[in-house]
Motif scaffolding. Structure first.
Motif, PDB file in Angstrom:
ATOM      1  N   LEU A  45      -3.996  -6.417   5.102  1.00 33.08           N
ATOM      2  CA  LEU A  45      -3.183  -5.853   4.021  1.00 33.08           C
ATOM      3  C   LEU A  45      -2.343  -6.929   3.347  1.00 33.08           C
ATOM      4  CD1 LEU A  45      -2.321  -3.223   2.663  1.00 33.08           C
ATOM      5  CD2 LEU A  45      -0.487  -3.099   4.317  1.00 33.08           C
ATOM      6  N   THR A  95      -3.450  -9.946  -4.957  1.00 30.66           N
ATOM      7  CA  THR A  95      -2.924  -9.304  -6.171  1.00 30.66           C
ATOM      8  C   THR A  95      -1.808 -10.140  -6.786  1.00 30.66           C
ATOM      9  OG1 THR A  95      -3.435  -7.178  -5.186  1.00 30.66           O
ATOM     10  CG2 THR A  95      -2.002  -7.175  -7.078  1.00 30.66           C
ATOM     11  N   LYS A  96      -0.932 -10.654  -5.931  1.00 30.39           N
ATOM     12  CA  LYS A  96       0.154 -11.498  -6.431  1.00 30.39           C
ATOM     13  C   LYS A  96      -0.383 -12.811  -6.987  1.00 30.39           C
ATOM     14  CE  LYS A  96       4.275  -9.996  -4.077  1.00 30.39           C
ATOM     15  NZ  LYS A  96       3.685  -8.749  -3.588  1.00 30.39           N
ATOM     16  N   THR A 142       3.766  -3.034  -5.108  1.00 25.96           N
ATOM     17  CA  THR A 142       3.356  -4.238  -5.828  1.00 25.96           C
ATOM     18  C   THR A 142       2.132  -3.981  -6.692  1.00 25.96           C
ATOM     19  OG1 THR A 142       4.203  -5.567  -4.027  1.00 25.96           O
ATOM     20  CG2 THR A 142       2.662  -6.616  -5.521  1.00 25.96           C
ATOM     21  N   LEU A 182      -1.332 -12.106 -10.565  1.00 20.87           N
ATOM     22  CA  LEU A 182      -0.150 -12.035 -11.426  1.00 20.87           C
ATOM     23  C   LEU A 182       0.469 -13.414 -11.636  1.00 20.87           C
ATOM     24  CD1 LEU A 182       1.402  -8.810  -9.937  1.00 20.87           C
ATOM     25  CD2 LEU A 182       0.077  -9.047 -12.004  1.00 20.87           C
ATOM     26  N   ALA A 199       3.174  -2.054   0.191  1.00 16.23           N
ATOM     27  CA  ALA A 199       2.262  -2.935  -0.532  1.00 16.23           C
ATOM     28  C   ALA A 199       1.767  -2.294  -1.819  1.00 16.23           C
ATOM     29  CB  ALA A 199       1.086  -3.313   0.353  1.00 16.23           C
ATOM     30  N   ARG A 205       3.936  -0.019   5.871  1.00 13.01           N
ATOM     31  CA  ARG A 205       3.712  -1.270   5.137  1.00 13.01           C
ATOM     32  C   ARG A 205       2.678  -1.088   4.041  1.00 13.01           C
ATOM     33  NH1 ARG A 205       3.283  -4.245  10.559  1.00 13.01           N
ATOM     34  NH2 ARG A 205       5.480  -4.390  11.098  1.00 13.01           N
ATOM     35  N   LEU A 206       1.726  -0.179   4.275  1.00 11.90           N
ATOM     36  CA  LEU A 206       0.738   0.139   3.237  1.00 11.90           C
ATOM     37  C   LEU A 206       1.424   0.734   2.013  1.00 11.90           C
ATOM     38  CD1 LEU A 206      -2.384   0.054   3.210  1.00 11.90           C
ATOM     39  CD2 LEU A 206      -2.339   2.421   3.852  1.00 11.90           C
ATOM     40  N   MET A 243       7.303  -4.936   2.997  1.00  9.38           N
ATOM     41  CA  MET A 243       6.225  -5.308   3.920  1.00  9.38           C
ATOM     42  C   MET A 243       6.757  -6.104   5.098  1.00  9.38           C
ATOM     43  SD  MET A 243       2.661  -6.165   2.180  1.00  9.38           S
ATOM     44  CE  MET A 243       2.011  -6.300   3.809  1.00  9.38           C
ATOM     45  N   LEU A 297       5.016 -12.992   1.955  1.00 13.52           N
ATOM     46  CA  LEU A 297       3.801 -12.331   2.437  1.00 13.52           C
ATOM     47  C   LEU A 297       3.046 -13.205   3.419  1.00 13.52           C
ATOM     48  CD1 LEU A 297       2.135 -10.465  -0.499  1.00 13.52           C
ATOM     49  CD2 LEU A 297       2.846  -9.569   1.681  1.00 13.52           C
ATOM     50  N   ASP A 345      -2.554  -5.379   9.531  1.00  7.71           N
ATOM     51  CA  ASP A 345      -1.405  -5.922   8.811  1.00  7.71           C
ATOM     52  C   ASP A 345      -1.778  -7.213   8.099  1.00  7.71           C
ATOM     53  OD1 ASP A 345       0.586  -4.031   9.402  1.00  7.71           O
ATOM     54  OD2 ASP A 345       0.627  -4.775  11.455  1.00  7.71           O
ATOM     55  N   SER A 367      -2.594  -8.014  -0.592  1.00  7.58           N
ATOM     56  CA  SER A 367      -1.443  -8.045  -1.496  1.00  7.58           C
ATOM     57  C   SER A 367      -1.180  -9.457  -2.013  1.00  7.58           C
ATOM     58  CB  SER A 367      -0.219  -7.507  -0.760  1.00  7.58           C
ATOM     59  OG  SER A 367       0.853  -7.369  -1.632  1.00  7.58           O
ATOM     60  N   ARG A 414       4.257 -12.434   6.843  1.00  8.94           N
ATOM     61  CA  ARG A 414       3.656 -11.215   7.398  1.00  8.94           C
ATOM     62  C   ARG A 414       2.196 -11.440   7.772  1.00  8.94           C
ATOM     63  NH1 ARG A 414       4.900  -7.855  10.468  1.00  8.94           N
ATOM     64  NH2 ARG A 414       6.744  -7.223   9.316  1.00  8.94           N
TER      65      ARG A 414
END
Lengths: 97, 123
Positions: A31, A38-39, B54, A42, B51, B47-48, B38, A16, A28, A35, A19
């Motif tokens: 986003l 969020t990871k 996840t 976890l 995502a 890509r949304l 992604m 990620l 992008d 994400s 990206r």
């Protein structure tokens, strides 16, 4: 087995980051950072289970809260280019707004 | 009846660690799949979608597996709090990102992919 899951989640975070750095547009990147957060939550929970100290979940809750607020704040900033959106009263002359 | 319940509790103590580990591995696999999506999808809106894999399936399976391996009920309640919060905020942030991109004029890729490749329009 939780160590394998932790390594997989960390590998996903690494991908990620690619990206987030090479994203063509701004959204992008936003986003990818969302994400990534969020990871992070976890991965912190899994790290607590791997180390045998599930008290790490408090930090995970904190990261989840900050992740949501920061995503909304960044998107609002790039929408209005300011954190202080000027409030315009409707019907400025009449004052009945 | 009490004997049966004791047998059930003993069996649960045996089975909860492999089951939780399997759920954690499935969730981590979904996290990696969403991340590869992604990286490889051509558009912001696709890509949304990648995502959100996840945020929904991966996080749910990982938290469920961790709740099965939890030592006490305090940990289970914290995992439930994280689960509820992610389920409340993940659609909200996805909607905010898509709405911001659409308001700013970012157009999605439409049409067959072959014409885009032939015309030389990369993503």
């Amino acid at each position: 087995m939780t160590a394998a899951a932790l390594i997989a989640v960390l590998f996903g975070m690494l991908l990620l980051l690619i990206r987030a750095i090479a994203g063509p547009t701004l959204y992008d990147r936003v986003l990818a950072v969302n994400s990534f957060g969020t990871k992070t939550v976890l991965a912190l929970g899994l790290l607590g289970f791997v180390m045998g100290r599930p008290q790490f979940l408090d930090i995970a809750i904190l990261y989840a809260l900050i992740n949501f607020v920061s995503t909304i704040a960044i998107l609002k900033f790039f929408r209005y280019r300011s954190f202080q959106v000027p409030l315009v009263r409707r019907g400025q002359g009449g004052g009945n707004g | 009846m009490a004997d049966f319940l004791a047998t059930l509790a003993t069996g649960w103590e045996v089975i909860r660690f492999p089951l939780g580990a399997a759920l954690c591995l499935a969730g981590a696999l979904l996290c990696v799949i969403g991340t590869v999506g992604m990286l490889r999808f051509p558009d912001f809106y696709t890509r949304l979608h990648a995502a959100s894999i996840t945020d929904t399936s991966g996080a749910t399976l990982l938290l469920l597996g961790m709740a099965m391996m939890a030592p006490d009920w305090m940990v289970v309640s914290k995992l439930g709090a994280i689960f509820i919060f992610i389920y409340l905020t993940s659609p909200a942030s996805s909607h905010a990102a898509a709405n911001a991109a659409h308001t700013a004029g970012l157009q999605p890729l439409i049409g067959p992919v072959d014409t885009h490749d032939k015309e030389g329009q990369d993503s």
